[in-house]
Design a protein around this motif. Structure first.
Motif, PDB file in Angstrom:
ATOM      1  N   TRP A  59       0.840  -1.204   0.000  1.00 51.21           N
ATOM      2  CA  TRP A  59       0.000   0.000   0.000  1.00 51.21           C
ATOM      3  C   TRP A  59       0.870   1.247   0.000  1.00 51.21           C
ATOM      4  O   TRP A  59       0.531   2.262  -0.632  1.00 51.21           O
ATOM      5  N   PHE A  60       1.998   1.208   0.712  1.00 49.90           N
ATOM      6  CA  PHE A  60       2.937   2.333   0.687  1.00 49.90           C
ATOM      7  C   PHE A  60       3.480   2.545  -0.727  1.00 49.90           C
ATOM      8  O   PHE A  60       3.637   3.684  -1.180  1.00 49.90           O
ATOM      9  N   VAL A  61       3.782   1.439  -1.420  1.00 49.55           N
ATOM     10  CA  VAL A  61       4.253   1.545  -2.810  1.00 49.55           C
ATOM     11  C   VAL A  61       3.197   2.256  -3.660  1.00 49.55           C
ATOM     12  O   VAL A  61       3.508   3.169  -4.437  1.00 49.55           O
ATOM     13  N   ASP A  62       1.940   1.838  -3.510  1.00 50.89           N
ATOM     14  CA  ASP A  62       0.856   2.445  -4.291  1.00 50.89           C
ATOM     15  C   ASP A  62       0.717   3.945  -3.994  1.00 50.89           C
ATOM     16  O   ASP A  62       0.511   4.762  -4.902  1.00 50.89           O
ATOM     17  N   LEU A  63       0.809   4.307  -2.712  1.00 53.06           N
ATOM     18  CA  LEU A  63       0.634   5.711  -2.353  1.00 53.06           C
ATOM     19  C   LEU A  63       1.800   6.564  -2.837  1.00 53.06           C
ATOM     20  O   LEU A  63       1.602   7.700  -3.301  1.00 53.06           O
ATOM     21  N   PHE A  64       3.019   6.056  -2.743  1.00 53.49           N
ATOM     22  CA  PHE A  64       4.146   6.816  -3.299  1.00 53.49           C
ATOM     23  C   PHE A  64       4.020   6.926  -4.813  1.00 53.49           C
ATOM     24  O   PHE A  64       4.380   7.956  -5.401  1.00 53.49           O
ATOM     25  N   ASN A  65       3.515   5.877  -5.475  1.00 53.60           N
ATOM     26  CA  ASN A  65       3.225   5.969  -6.909  1.00 53.60           C
ATOM     27  C   ASN A  65       2.246   7.103  -7.189  1.00 53.60           C
ATOM     28  O   ASN A  65       2.402   7.861  -8.153  1.00 53.60           O
ATOM     29  N   TYR A  66       1.230   7.193  -6.344  1.00 57.24           N
ATOM     30  CA  TYR A  66       0.215   8.242  -6.519  1.00 57.24           C
ATOM     31  C   TYR A  66       0.858   9.627  -6.460  1.00 57.24           C
ATOM     32  O   TYR A  66       0.600  10.484  -7.328  1.00 57.24           O
ATOM     33  N   TYR A  67       1.699   9.862  -5.474  1.00 54.74           N
ATOM     34  CA  TYR A  67       2.295  11.193  -5.323  1.00 54.74           C
ATOM     35  C   TYR A  67       3.354  11.468  -6.388  1.00 54.74           C
ATOM     36  O   TYR A  67       3.529  12.615  -6.822  1.00 54.74           O
ATOM     37  N   VAL A  68       4.052  10.437  -6.846  1.00 57.99           N
ATOM     38  CA  VAL A  68       5.035  10.613  -7.915  1.00 57.99           C
ATOM     39  C   VAL A  68       4.345  11.000  -9.219  1.00 57.99           C
ATOM     40  O   VAL A  68       4.836  11.849  -9.970  1.00 57.99           O
ATOM     41  N   ASN A  69       3.189  10.397  -9.486  1.00 59.35           N
ATOM     42  CA  ASN A  69       2.539  10.541 -10.792  1.00 59.35           C
ATOM     43  C   ASN A  69       1.405  11.559 -10.816  1.00 59.35           C
ATOM     44  O   ASN A  69       0.751  11.720 -11.844  1.00 59.35           O
ATOM     45  N   THR A  70       1.153  12.245  -9.707  1.00 63.87           N
ATOM     46  CA  THR A  70       0.060  13.217  -9.644  1.00 63.87           C
ATOM     47  C   THR A  70       0.622  14.632  -9.638  1.00 63.87           C
ATOM     48  O   THR A  70       1.582  14.932  -8.925  1.00 63.87           O
TER      49      THR A  70
END
Length: 280
Positions: A59-70
């Protein structure tokens, strides 16, 4: 407390990340209550640590993906609930630049926060942080499969075998009925194939809500099989499916997908919640 110390805790994997003026330690550990990831932020003046249950790393991976790509203006604060913990993700900015503040709140320890810089030329700091989390998540999945393999190979007598649940069931700590929310399959992560045993050997893992399911294709002297393991917190259970029954199993799952597909698209992910921009 020094890294690597702490009662019965066993250190499984260590990684470090040096970025700007900060040093981050990533320690995957295990104790009698289970596995967890300790993430420590160290500067010249301070040190802060958050503790992430092993099932929450993805879930941490997904959330960091969100902030990297938003885009900066579109990034919202997020709240992640894992077991008895709540993690808050907030984007901020100071004279050094943008940063992501990750705070852990739980009933068992004081609130703790780490600050991850975005980087001066984009989100390279968040990207590097995410990449390490991804590597640790894959390694944690591989370690789980390897450490449990000797206990879960098909044999003449399977521990926990019961006529009530069918051949091949290995009981965990509990057997919970499947609820409607368990239909929310969030993502599929492919693991690196392990060394071949016979002609077939591969593994996959998916997660659905708070649970993770491991699919291990293997073989022994009785033939090929598919082992499906369910992990929810500290509870684990598995079934062993002979390869001869795989097509029928696939057709049966497909049948239930068809009759429930009108519901699958509207089920929200209950773990992550977007927060309104208010002060906490």
């Amino acid at each position: 407390m020094e890294r690597g110390s702490g009662g019965n805790d066993v250190e499984l994997l260590c990684k470090t990340l040096q970025f700007e003026h900060k040093l981050f330690y990533f320690d995957l550990k295990e104790n009698p209550r289970g596995r967890y990831l300790k993430i420590s932020e160290k500067t010249s003046a301070t040190r802060s640590t958050i503790i992430v249950p092993v099932g929450g790393i993805v879930w941490f991976v997904d959330l960091f993906n969100y902030y990297v790509n938003t885009d900066e203006c579109d990034a919202f604060s997020k709240e992640l609930k894992l077991d008895t913990k709540v993690f808050y993700f907030d984007v901020g900015e100071n004279r050094r630049g943008r940063f992501l503040k990750v705070s852990e709140a739980s009933v068992s320890r004081n609130r703790s926060t780490i600050i991850v810089p975005a980087g001066s030329s984009g989100e390279e700091g968040w990207t590097a942080f995410r990449n390490i989390l991804h590597e640790i998540n894959e390694e944690a999945s591989r370690l789980y499969i390897v450490s449990n393999q000797q206990h879960m190979e098909p044999s003449e007598h399977l521990p926990g075998l019961s006529d009530d649940v069918g051949a091949g069931f290995i009981s965990g700590h509990t057997s919970q009925p499947v609820s409607g929310s368990d239909l929310n399959v969030d993502s599929l992560v492919e693991l690196h194939p392990q060394d071949e045993i016979g002609s077939l050997r591969m593994s996959k893992v998916i997660r659905a809500d708070q649970k993770r399911f491991f699919f291990d294709l293997g073989s022994n002297n009785r033939g090929h099989y598919l082992r499906i393991s369910e992990v929810s917190g500290s509870d684990r259970s598995s079934i062993i499916l002979p390869l001869s029954g795989l097509k029928h199993f696939h057709d049966t799952i497909g049948h239930f997908v068809e009759i429930t597909k009108d519901r699958l698209g509207g089920i929200p992910a209950v773990n992550v919640r977007t927060l309104e921009p208010v002060q906490r």
